[in-house]
Design an enzyme around this catalytic site. Structure first.
Site: not given
Length: 310
Positions: A191, A237-239, A241
């Site tokens: 991420t 924008i980790h989530d 991914c």
């Protein structure tokens, strides 16, 4: 992307990046439900934020409220990253949507019986998922897969060793990583390769839709916080991914490895201990650990999803 969108239930703690992940899931997957959990902010805010995203984007999807605290610890939160309410400094409209239930765990289990080929994507602390496994140990047999945004093969973001979602409820993560079945871990290794920048804020703003305007404001706040806290010129924008690892798996690379959760270390509690030695038995490789992504393609898809919602 498959011709038929995959059915997906997103368990989340919105959160700047969770909100954008929900818009991404709504566009590329068949989003069949949203469950909320204590995490980035308290459960009242995470639930309100999930309802707000669904309302602003016009999503016809149920929201179910979940765990208000970790299994064995106090709520921690990440307000220094996400703001006091979890959505930066966004002023939300009056929320007219309401939760369908306050039993997220029951909804996860019921949906796994009702929806064939269900992907459970957990992008917050794993409290709800662990509780679901405690209530119904056969849950993994009915899931097409469990994809987690959390952990890292190397390093952390809340401590030197631990990533926030795992650190926030290590006991839940331990349960899930031992009993969760077909798990894919989308951690910081991936991420933090995917940084959205001011150019993406401009693209979202140009769409001139309520959902895109919300995403642009959230991303702008996230970039400012990332610059202040990390010195980075973009924000991971980790989530989103994790959502795209399900809908567009060809953009990600990794392999199955043994992963354990550290519960007692004075400096390493919440660490995802990934065995990189290569000498383990296949039967011990309990998690597919993603290591890399086609960052440019992932960024394009996030922008496409956000700007497509009308």
């Amino acid at each position: 992307m498959s011709l038929t969108p995959v059915p997906m239930l997103v368990d989340c703690d919105p959160g700047l990046d969770d909100a954008i992940a929900l818009l991404t899931a709504a566009h590329f997957a068949d989003l069949v439900g949203i469950t909320t959990v204590d995490g980035n902010v308290g459960i009242d805010y995470t639930t309100r934020n999930a309802l707000a995203v669904a309302q602003i984007a016009g999503l016809d999807v149920e929201v179910h409220r979940g765990a208000a605290r970790p299994l064995a610890d106090q709520s921690r939160g990440a307000r220094h990253v996400h703001g006091a309410t979890g959505l930066g400094n966004v002023e939300l409209p009056e929320i007219t949507r309401s939760v369908e239930s306050e039993d997220a765990v029951g909804f996860i289990i019921e949906t796994s019986h009702r929806v064939e080929g269900l992907h459970l994507v957990a992008v917050g602390p794993l409290t709800n998922v662990a509780e679901a496994l405690h209530r119904d140990a056969s849950l993994p047999e009915r899931l097409e897969g469990l994809t987690i945004m959390g952990g890292a093969a190397v390093g952390g973001n809340v401590t030197a060793a631990a990533e926030f979602n795992i650190w926030a409820d290590p006991e839940a993560a331990d349960t899930v990583f031992r009993l969760g079945g077909d798990i894919t871990m989308v951690g910081l290794d991936v991420t933090q390769q995917v940084l959205l920048r001011p150019a993406q804020v401009d693209q979202m703003s140009a769409a001139r839709t309520p959902a895109a305007a919300l995403a642009a404001e959230l991303l702008d706040y996230a970039i400012d916080r990332s610059l202040e806290l990390r010195g980075w010129a973009g924000a991971p924008i980790h989530d989103a991914c994790a959502v795209l690892a399900v809908t567009h798996p060809q953009l990600f690379d990794g392999r199955r490895q043994p992963v354990d959760i550290e519960l007692t270390g004075a400096h390493t509690r919440g660490m995802t201990v990934v065995d990189d030695r290569g000498s383990y038995a296949d039967s011990d490789a309990n998690v597919r650990v993603l290591r890399s992504a086609d960052a440019d393609a992932v960024i394009e898809l996030i922008v496409e999803a956000v700007t497509a919602v009308r």
